[in-house]
Design an enzyme around this catalytic site. Structure first.
Site, mmCIF file in Angstrom:
data_model
loop_
_atom_site.group_PDB
_atom_site.id
_atom_site.type_symbol
_atom_site.label_atom_id
_atom_site.label_comp_id
_atom_site.label_asym_id
_atom_site.label_seq_id
_atom_site.Cartn_x
_atom_site.Cartn_y
_atom_site.Cartn_z
ATOM 1 N N ASP A 106 0.817 -1.206 0.000
ATOM 2 C CA ASP A 106 0.000 0.000 0.000
ATOM 3 C C ASP A 106 0.854 1.261 0.000
ATOM 4 O OD1 ASP A 106 0.909 -0.475 2.594
ATOM 5 O OD2 ASP A 106 -1.067 -0.429 3.537
ATOM 6 N N ASP B 259 7.074 4.068 3.340
ATOM 7 C CA ASP B 259 7.319 5.093 4.363
ATOM 8 C C ASP B 259 8.791 4.997 4.755
ATOM 9 O OD1 ASP B 259 7.128 6.937 6.397
ATOM 10 O OD2 ASP B 259 5.813 5.755 7.672
ATOM 11 N N PHE C 233 -0.537 10.751 8.213
ATOM 12 C CA PHE C 233 -1.063 9.390 8.374
ATOM 13 C C PHE C 233 -2.353 9.260 7.574
ATOM 14 C CE2 PHE C 233 -2.902 5.653 10.241
ATOM 15 C CZ PHE C 233 -1.788 4.829 10.330
ATOM 16 N N VAL C 234 -2.344 8.362 6.605
ATOM 17 C CA VAL C 234 -3.491 8.223 5.707
ATOM 18 C C VAL C 234 -4.172 6.861 5.891
ATOM 19 C CG1 VAL C 234 -2.676 9.846 3.955
ATOM 20 C CG2 VAL C 234 -1.946 7.452 3.844
ATOM 21 N N ASP D 86 -5.102 1.198 6.884
ATOM 22 C CA ASP D 86 -5.887 1.149 8.121
ATOM 23 C C ASP D 86 -5.303 2.007 9.225
ATOM 24 O OD1 ASP D 86 -3.551 -0.580 8.588
ATOM 25 O OD2 ASP D 86 -4.551 -1.030 10.474
HETATM 26 P P1 IMP Z 1 7.430 1.282 6.244
HETATM 27 O O1 IMP Z 1 7.870 -0.098 6.645
HETATM 28 O O2 IMP Z 1 7.784 2.325 7.271
HETATM 29 O O3 IMP Z 1 7.847 1.665 4.831
HETATM 30 O O4 IMP Z 1 5.859 1.317 6.283
HETATM 31 C C1 IMP Z 1 5.150 0.602 5.409
HETATM 32 C C2 IMP Z 1 3.978 -0.051 6.103
HETATM 33 O O5 IMP Z 1 3.499 0.728 7.196
HETATM 34 C C3 IMP Z 1 2.884 -0.161 5.118
HETATM 35 O O6 IMP Z 1 2.801 -1.487 4.652
HETATM 36 C C4 IMP Z 1 1.657 0.257 5.884
HETATM 37 O O7 IMP Z 1 1.001 -0.902 6.327
HETATM 38 C C5 IMP Z 1 2.130 1.007 7.082
HETATM 39 N N1 IMP Z 1 1.966 2.471 6.936
HETATM 40 C C6 IMP Z 1 2.915 3.405 6.729
HETATM 41 N N2 IMP Z 1 2.395 4.640 6.670
HETATM 42 C C7 IMP Z 1 1.057 4.491 6.848
HETATM 43 C C8 IMP Z 1 -0.042 5.416 6.877
HETATM 44 O O8 IMP Z 1 0.083 6.652 6.695
HETATM 45 N N3 IMP Z 1 -1.266 4.871 7.087
HETATM 46 C C9 IMP Z 1 -1.473 3.538 7.254
HETATM 47 N N4 IMP Z 1 -0.472 2.638 7.229
HETATM 48 C C10 IMP Z 1 0.791 3.116 7.021
HETATM 49 MG MG MG Z 2 0.774 -2.678 5.452
#
Ligand code: IMP
Ligand code: MG
Length: 182
Positions: A103, A106, A158-159, A165
């Site tokens: 999705d 980040d 945060f979306v 979710d």
């Molecule tokens: P990362 O590991 O920090 O890149 O984050 C990726 C995971 O965190 C994604 O698969 C999402 O499930 C969750 N995530 C990151 N940012 C958001 C957000 O703004 N809203 C909801 N889920 C998020």
């Molecule tokens: Mg996820």
């Protein structure tokens, strides 16, 4: 609280029409680049659920769909607690050309762990696709720096919605919204 039980506590960022148009375009880019051979989609659950369902229906390719369960935000947390593969890919991906679909990018830690997992499952080629990408200064040193295919760049907020979710709610919103007050 209104009769949606609080589902409206969010500000629309990307409309359902914008989502539909961009997902169709992305599918075109992916088939132009990766067509000509069967493609295996590895969808990271649960966030990629809605996105991947729309994306694959615009891919005119021989396509397998496999699911991997990942968790990074247990419960109501809004900062990553460190990603884990909680439901590994069950199939041997030996020799397969795999597109990981998530999705949002980040910190990049989730995709980094997922790429490693898919390589260990035997994939020959691994590509990555995310619907949303937060700014590059969010990336962690141990995270994947970027994805190969990106739907939309968004600000560092945060979306929720369209699969994303908060505490497992809001995934069914048909648009992407900024969740206020978290
Ligand atoms: P990362 O590991 O920090 O890149 O984050 C990726 C995971 O965190 C994604 O698969 C999402 O499930 C969750 N995530 C990151 N940012 C958001 C957000 O703004 N809203 C909801 N889920 C998020
Ligand atoms: Mg996820």
């Amino acid at each position: 609280m209104d009769d949606t039980g609080g589902l409206d506590a969010s500000r629309e960022l990307i409309s359902r029409d914008q989502l539909a148009a961009r997902v169709t375009e992305l599918a075109g880019e992916i088939s132009a680049d990766l067509g000509g051979q069967p493609l295996t989609i590895a969808a990271l659950m649960t966030g990629a659920l809605i996105f991947v369902a729309d994306l694959v229906r615009h891919l005119p390719l021989m396509t397998r769909i496999h699911l991997a369960g990942m968790s990074s935000y247990p419960g109501p947390a809004t900062t990553s607690q460190g990603p884990q593969v909680i439901a590994p890919i069950a199939e041997d991906l030996h020799g397969q050309n795999v597109l990981i679909v998530d999705d949002i990018l980040d910190s990049g830690r989730t995709l980094s762990v997922a790429v490693e997992h898919i390589r260990q499952a035997g994939a020959r080629e691994v590509h990555t696709c995310v619907l949303l990408r937060k700014p590059a200064d969010q990336r962690a040193p141990d995270g994947l720096a970027d994805a190969d295919y990106v739907g939309f760049d968004i600000p560092n907020e945060f979306v929720v919605g369209y699969g994303l979710d908060h505490d497992d709610f809001y995934r069914n919103l048909p648009h992407v919204a900024v969740l206020e007050g978290v």
